[in-house]
Write an enzyme that holds these catalytic residues in place. Structure first.
Site, PDB file in Angstrom:
ATOM      1  N   HIS A   1       0.773  -1.277  -0.024  1.00  9.20           N
ATOM      2  CA  HIS A   1       0.057   0.073  -0.034  1.00  9.20           C
ATOM      3  C   HIS A   1       0.813   1.171  -0.090  1.00  9.20           C
ATOM      4  CE1 HIS A   1      -4.192  -1.628   1.435  1.00  9.20           C
ATOM      5  NE2 HIS A   1      -4.162  -1.288   0.357  1.00  9.20           N
TER       6      HIS A   1
ATOM      7  N   HIS B   1      -7.624  -4.207 -10.769  1.00 10.18           N
ATOM      8  CA  HIS B   1      -7.953  -3.591  -9.379  1.00 10.18           C
ATOM      9  C   HIS B   1      -9.508  -3.494  -9.146  1.00 10.18           C
ATOM     10  CE1 HIS B   1      -8.248   0.041  -6.367  1.00 10.18           C
ATOM     11  NE2 HIS B   1      -7.495  -0.969  -5.822  1.00 10.18           N
TER      12      HIS B   1
END
Length: 350
Positions: free
Chosen positions: A161, A261
């Protein structure tokens, strides 16, 4: 015919809604077949582009493809080259405050039939670490616990992340090689493809990145630098089905595979499955679970999930129908500004 689409600017719902409303003045009365023309006209109508513009355009693009498929009575993948697979392999999100909880959740996903799981190796309060050693040691321990729990039957996907700088993520990546991750996602901020390429070159783990990108031009830089093994286009952000089909073709020319995604609703999932079904270089599909409200009640008939694979639907367009009654009852999930602050009082990346 009514087309369904979704825009995904990850929390900035109101600006995206406003952008769609502004664009609608142009679209009303136009020929819905001219999907690429409408994208080009709207994208190039202003000096300024960016994520809100692209989020709106992505929703419009998906809706126009859905409308076209319904009008012709065929799935979208039939209009984009035809089906290359019947099922779409998914990875499931897993999590837990402790390493034990994380491993237990990964084992549950395995028992549900998933053959890949994705997780962050950091606890929720990662930004309060006092030393790199403490931070990295805990990450290695958590990844190891997941690997021990699921064994070699399940691929593990490690999500950083963007919370590390290149030097930190290189050293952590080297330590994680022993667990044979399927991918190492966003090991640094994505705005420097050359630096990302250095991370890829110094870690013997495939890097996956791209979820923040809004255009094919950003992917061009990423691929030219050899900065990843997997691209992660977001269909609700990077030009919809049209834009992400272009990204997939660019990646195919570099022998790079695609992992779309997909953190949003079942509409996004349905769009992803249409793309996955018509590209040869598909690898994995992100799946966050759609068995709980509001996701479980958003569609009249949910997409079929069997043993960690989504069945490619045969219906026209996206192959889904919105539950209008449920949609009318779902309120806004407002953006909350909660940027993490580190132990020393500095702003941290999320």
């Amino acid at each position: 015919f009514v087309g369904i689409g979704e825009g995904g600017v990850h929390g900035w719902q109101r600006p995206t809604k406003t952008m769609i409303e502004v664009m609608s003045d142009y679209l009303v009365g136009k020929d819905p077949n001219l999907i690429e023309h409408h994208y080009q006209w709207l994208y190039r109508s202003s000096h300024f582009m960016g994520s809100v513009v692209q989020g709106a355009l992505s929703a419009i693009d998906i809706a126009l493809w859905d409308m076209k498929g319904k009008r012709l009575g065929v799935p979208i993948y039939d209009l984009m080259g035809g089906k290359t697979r019947d099922r779409v392999r998914c990875y499931m999100h897993v999590g837990g405050d402790t390493g034990e909880e994380l491993a237990e959740d990964a084992l549950r996903a395995k028992q549900q039939g998933f053959t890949a799981v994705r997780f962050t190796p950091f606890p929720n309060d990662y930004y309060l670490h006092k030393s790199y050693t403490e931070w990295a040691d805990e990450a290695v321990e958590r990844v190891g616990m997941v690997k021990d729990a699921v064994g070699s039957d399940v691929d593990i996907c490690v999500e950083i992340h963007r919370q590390m700088n290149p030097a930190e993520s290189i050293w952590l990546g080297r330590r994680l090689e022993q667990f044979n991750p399927f991918f190492y996602e966003d090991p640094m901020l994505p705005d420097s493809p050359a630096r990302m390429a250095e991370v890829q070159a110094q870690c013997n783990i495939p890097i996956a990145t791209g979820e923040r990108f809004t255009t094919i031009f950003e992917y061009q830089q990423l691929l030219e630098n050899g900065a990843c093994a997997y691209v992660r286009p977001d269909l609700c952000l990077c030009g919809g089905l049209s834009g992400c089909k272009k990204v997939a073709a660019m990646a195919e020319a570099q022998h790079v595979k695609v992992i779309p995604h997909n953190p949003l609703s079942p509409v996004s999932t349905a769009a992803c499955v249409q793309l996955d079904a018509c590209i040869p270089n598909f690898a994995l599909q992100e799946y966050t679970g759609e068995s709980e409200p509001p996701k479980s009640v958003l569609l009249v008939e949910p997409l079929e999930l069997i043993d960690g694979y989504l069945t490619v639907p045969e219906g026209p367009g996206l192959g889904i129908e919105l539950n209008e009654d449920t949609l009318a009852r779902i309120g806004e999930d407002p953006k909350v500004l909660d940027t993490p602050i580190g132990f020393d009082g500095s702003v941290q990346d999320r």
